[in-house]
Scaffold this active site. Structure first.
Site, PDB file in Angstrom:
ATOM      1  N   LYS A  12      26.936  15.150 100.101  1.00 12.96           N
ATOM      2  CA  LYS A  12      27.576  16.228  99.356  1.00 12.96           C
ATOM      3  C   LYS A  12      28.879  16.584 100.048  1.00 12.96           C
ATOM      4  O   LYS A  12      28.890  16.962 101.220  1.00 12.96           O
ATOM      5  CB  LYS A  12      26.663  17.448  99.290  1.00 12.96           C
ATOM      6  CG  LYS A  12      27.321  18.629  98.601  1.00 12.96           C
ATOM      7  CD  LYS A  12      26.360  19.770  98.367  1.00 12.96           C
ATOM      8  CE  LYS A  12      27.093  20.956  97.784  1.00 12.96           C
ATOM      9  NZ  LYS A  12      26.199  22.077  97.513  1.00 12.96           N
ATOM     10  N   SER A  41      30.611  20.991  88.061  1.00 12.83           N
ATOM     11  CA  SER A  41      31.227  21.952  87.144  1.00 12.83           C
ATOM     12  C   SER A  41      32.723  21.714  86.928  1.00 12.83           C
ATOM     13  O   SER A  41      33.219  21.818  85.806  1.00 12.83           O
ATOM     14  CB  SER A  41      30.972  23.372  87.650  1.00 12.83           C
ATOM     15  OG  SER A  41      31.487  23.533  88.961  1.00 12.83           O
ATOM     16  N   CYS A  45      19.065  26.354  98.255  1.00 14.57           N
ATOM     17  CA  CYS A  45      20.231  26.672  99.075  1.00 14.57           C
ATOM     18  C   CYS A  45      20.282  28.180  99.227  1.00 14.57           C
ATOM     19  O   CYS A  45      19.607  28.896  98.489  1.00 14.57           O
ATOM     20  CB  CYS A  45      21.513  26.165  98.428  1.00 14.57           C
ATOM     21  SG  CYS A  45      22.914  26.142  99.586  1.00 14.57           S
ATOM     22  N   TYR A  67      26.134  19.222  82.966  1.00 16.04           N
ATOM     23  CA  TYR A  67      26.125  20.355  82.047  1.00 16.04           C
ATOM     24  C   TYR A  67      26.253  19.878  80.606  1.00 16.04           C
ATOM     25  O   TYR A  67      26.043  20.644  79.674  1.00 16.04           O
ATOM     26  CB  TYR A  67      27.269  21.328  82.398  1.00 16.04           C
ATOM     27  CG  TYR A  67      27.169  21.790  83.839  1.00 16.04           C
ATOM     28  CD1 TYR A  67      26.257  22.778  84.204  1.00 16.04           C
ATOM     29  CD2 TYR A  67      27.932  21.197  84.851  1.00 16.04           C
ATOM     30  CE1 TYR A  67      26.109  23.172  85.525  1.00 16.04           C
ATOM     31  CE2 TYR A  67      27.799  21.579  86.173  1.00 16.04           C
ATOM     32  CZ  TYR A  67      26.884  22.565  86.511  1.00 16.04           C
ATOM     33  OH  TYR A  67      26.728  22.938  87.820  1.00 16.04           O
ATOM     34  N   CYS A  74      26.068  28.708 102.997  1.00 19.01           N
ATOM     35  CA  CYS A  74      24.800  28.074 102.629  1.00 19.01           C
ATOM     36  C   CYS A  74      23.706  28.306 103.660  1.00 19.01           C
ATOM     37  O   CYS A  74      22.623  27.725 103.566  1.00 19.01           O
ATOM     38  CB  CYS A  74      25.019  26.582 102.407  1.00 19.01           C
ATOM     39  SG  CYS A  74      26.192  26.277 101.077  1.00 19.01           S
ATOM     40  N   LYS A 132      27.520  13.693  95.472  1.00 19.75           N
ATOM     41  CA  LYS A 132      28.110  14.820  94.743  1.00 19.75           C
ATOM     42  C   LYS A 132      29.457  15.166  95.335  1.00 19.75           C
ATOM     43  O   LYS A 132      29.537  15.284  96.557  1.00 19.75           O
ATOM     44  CB  LYS A 132      27.159  16.011  94.859  1.00 19.75           C
ATOM     45  CG  LYS A 132      27.648  17.270  94.220  1.00 19.75           C
ATOM     46  CD  LYS A 132      26.690  18.398  94.449  1.00 19.75           C
ATOM     47  CE  LYS A 132      27.313  19.667  93.911  1.00 19.75           C
ATOM     48  NZ  LYS A 132      26.690  20.846  94.399  1.00 19.75           N
ATOM     49  N   CYS A 167      23.445  29.891  99.510  1.00 22.29           N
ATOM     50  CA  CYS A 167      24.795  30.444  99.272  1.00 22.29           C
ATOM     51  C   CYS A 167      24.878  31.476  98.139  1.00 22.29           C
ATOM     52  O   CYS A 167      25.703  32.372  98.197  1.00 22.29           O
ATOM     53  CB  CYS A 167      25.818  29.335  99.078  1.00 22.29           C
ATOM     54  SG  CYS A 167      25.491  28.282  97.661  1.00 22.29           S
ATOM     55  N   ARG A 172      30.930  28.103  91.624  1.00 21.03           N
ATOM     56  CA  ARG A 172      30.985  29.210  92.601  1.00 21.03           C
ATOM     57  C   ARG A 172      31.372  30.509  91.920  1.00 21.03           C
ATOM     58  O   ARG A 172      30.903  31.585  92.290  1.00 21.03           O
ATOM     59  CB  ARG A 172      31.965  28.875  93.716  1.00 21.03           C
ATOM     60  CG  ARG A 172      31.374  27.842  94.631  1.00 21.03           C
ATOM     61  CD  ARG A 172      32.262  27.605  95.826  1.00 21.03           C
ATOM     62  NE  ARG A 172      31.803  26.427  96.530  1.00 21.03           N
ATOM     63  CZ  ARG A 172      32.493  25.797  97.463  1.00 21.03           C
ATOM     64  NH1 ARG A 172      33.657  26.267  97.836  1.00 21.03           N
ATOM     65  NH2 ARG A 172      31.995  24.737  98.054  1.00 21.03           N
ATOM     66  N   GLU A 176      24.386   9.841 106.359  1.00 23.78           N
ATOM     67  CA  GLU A 176      23.704  11.016 105.797  1.00 23.78           C
ATOM     68  C   GLU A 176      22.518  10.583 104.933  1.00 23.78           C
ATOM     69  O   GLU A 176      21.427  11.143 105.012  1.00 23.78           O
ATOM     70  CB  GLU A 176      24.669  11.824 104.912  1.00 23.78           C
ATOM     71  CG  GLU A 176      25.692  12.658 105.654  1.00 23.78           C
ATOM     72  CD  GLU A 176      25.117  13.972 106.166  1.00 23.78           C
ATOM     73  OE1 GLU A 176      23.902  14.199 106.024  1.00 23.78           O
ATOM     74  OE2 GLU A 176      25.899  14.769 106.715  1.00 23.78           O
ATOM     75  N   ARG A 181      33.343  25.599 103.596  1.00 19.34           N
ATOM     76  CA  ARG A 181      32.094  24.882 103.851  1.00 19.34           C
ATOM     77  C   ARG A 181      32.306  23.571 104.611  1.00 19.34           C
ATOM     78  O   ARG A 181      31.428  22.718 104.641  1.00 19.34           O
ATOM     79  CB  ARG A 181      31.404  24.561 102.523  1.00 19.34           C
ATOM     80  CG  ARG A 181      31.066  25.766 101.671  1.00 19.34           C
ATOM     81  CD  ARG A 181      29.848  25.482 100.832  1.00 19.34           C
ATOM     82  NE  ARG A 181      29.718  26.277  99.632  1.00 19.34           N
ATOM     83  CZ  ARG A 181      29.503  27.583  99.595  1.00 19.34           C
ATOM     84  NH1 ARG A 181      29.424  28.268 100.714  1.00 19.34           N
ATOM     85  NH2 ARG A 181      29.375  28.202  98.441  1.00 19.34           N
TER      86      ARG A 181
HETATM   87  C1  PBG Z   1      24.853  25.273  96.190  1.00 21.65           C
HETATM   88  C2  PBG Z   1      25.398  24.384  95.140  1.00 21.65           C
HETATM   89  C3  PBG Z   1      26.715  24.226  94.711  1.00 21.65           C
HETATM   90  C4  PBG Z   1      26.663  23.337  93.637  1.00 21.65           C
HETATM   91  C5  PBG Z   1      25.359  22.954  93.471  1.00 21.65           C
HETATM   92  N1  PBG Z   1      24.580  23.594  94.423  1.00 21.65           N
HETATM   93  C6  PBG Z   1      27.965  24.890  95.144  1.00 21.65           C
HETATM   94  C7  PBG Z   1      28.531  24.654  96.491  1.00 21.65           C
HETATM   95  O1  PBG Z   1      28.062  23.850  97.283  1.00 21.65           O
HETATM   96  O2  PBG Z   1      29.496  25.367  96.790  1.00 21.65           O
HETATM   97  C8  PBG Z   1      27.844  22.915  92.809  1.00 21.65           C
HETATM   98  C9  PBG Z   1      27.526  22.513  91.423  1.00 21.65           C
HETATM   99  C10 PBG Z   1      28.701  22.349  90.533  1.00 21.65           C
HETATM  100  O3  PBG Z   1      29.875  22.571  90.891  1.00 21.65           O
HETATM  101  O4  PBG Z   1      28.447  21.979  89.380  1.00 21.65           O
HETATM  102  N2  PBG Z   1      25.136  24.905  97.482  1.00 21.65           N
END
Ligand code: PBG
Length: 325
Positions: free
Chosen positions: A196, A275, A120, A314, A130, A249, A122, A206, A234, A218
């Site tokens: 996603k 996260s 990615c 995690y 992104c 996700k 971002c 982030r 998708e 986004r």
């Molecule tokens: C990058 C990305 C993100 C996450 C994984 N890859 C952040 C986003 O899309 O803003 C999030 C992972 C997480 O919150 O654990 N695009």
């Protein structure tokens, strides 16, 4: 006869009985541990917003990867935390970028561990988006896909076994698959972040990656949380374009999406326990409101039950220790 008695409780009467009838169980084989790579030397520093996670410089990361592999976890998912950002996110495909260097070191030191890389822009763009932003302030779809393919190629050249595009541009899987094939990497897998969602649960990540959009949000590329059929579309497109594994996700609020995908598609399905979900449990546990290990085990079991084959979390290291005693 006539009384329900222990009709349903008979099979719950002991741990042995419960284990016997259980149809879904989490295994260490299902887990993927996210690893954060940053440039420099001798760096091993905590990521404040994702408690328990650390960022490593390439010279330090192989040791951590060894530790992960020794717990029986089959794969890591590498993220880069660059110290230089620019408009196009050029550090994303730099040959000596933190992810590329780390992938090399890990494959050298622990070849049996699968290295997956997040693809990615971002974390690499000054805009925090992104992809590349046009003069009119929109993220340019096809120009971004070219750069994502370049990034994916640099990752497999560094030894990545699998690339995981997380940007949500249209057609990026096709661009990446084609680029890998043209360069002789038809043996490398693609795990696409297929469904996603534009989620508030990415907050802690982030914060760690400094990747909050500088303007806007986004929602013009990540999915609307209220949509379900669109997720099937998708996923179907990503499979058609060459994805080997598709991801949903976040995980917990999207169990229905995982289950629909499971019923409809035959390829492996991954769920990302993101996260914010991880930190919700941690924070509640810290406040004395729930038992962290039990709540985490339950959440992961539910992701499995919904239909996930692979769980990115995690808590993979802690969970692996609990699973294998
Ligand atoms: C990058 C990305 C993100 C996450 C994984 N890859 C952040 C986003 O899309 O803003 C999030 C992972 C997480 O919150 O654990 N695009």
């Amino acid at each position: 006869m006539g009384f329900p008695g222990n009709r349903m409780r008979r099979l719950r009467s002991s741990d042995a009985m419960r284990r016997l009838v259980r149809r879904n169980s989490l295994s260490v084989d299902d887990l993927v541990y996210p690893l954060f790579a940053r440039s420099g030397e001798g760096v091993k520093e905590p990521i404040e917003s994702i408690e328990g996670c650390l960022a490593f410089s390439p010279d330090m990361i192989a040791n951590e990867a060894k530790d992960v592999a020794s717990l029986g976890i089959p794969a890591v998912l590498l993220f880069g935390l660059p110290d230089k950002k620019d408009q196009r996110g050029s550090q994303a495909w730099a040959e000596d970028g933190a992810v590329q260097q780390s992938a090399r070191r890990i494959k050298d030191a622990v070849p049996q561990l699968a290295v997956i890389t997040d693809v990615c822009l971002c974390a690499y763009t000054t805009s925090g988006h992104c992809g590349v932003v046009n003069k009119d302030g929109r993220v340019d779809n096809d120009a971004t896909c070219e750069l994502l393919a370049k990034t994916a190629l640099s990752h497999v050249q560094a030894g990545a076994d699998m690339v995981a595009p997380s940007d949500m541009m249209d057609g990026r899987v096709r661009y990446i698959r084609q680029c890998l094939e043209e360069n002789g990497f038809d043996d490398r897998a693609i795990m696409s972040y297929a469904a996603k969602y534009a989620s508030a649960f990415y907050g802690p990540f982030r914060d760690a990656a400094g990747s909050s959009p500088e303007f806007g949000d986004r929602r013009s590329y990540q999915m609307d949380p209220a949509c379900s059929d669109q997720a099937m579309q998708e996923i179907a497109l990503d499979i058609e374009e060459g994805a080997d594994i598709v991801m949903v996700k976040p995980g917990l609020c999207y169990l229905d999406i995982i289950q629909r995908a499971r019923q409809r598609f035959d390829c492996p399905i991954a769920a990302y326990f993101v996260s914010g979900e991880y930190m919700m449990i941690k924070s509640a546990a810290k406040a004395g409101l729930l038992d962290e290990d039990a709540a985490t085990a339950e959440a992961l079991a539910c992701l499995k039950r919904a239909g996930a084959d692979i769980i990115i979390t995690y808590s993979a290291k802690t969970s692996a220790k609990l699973l294998t005693g």
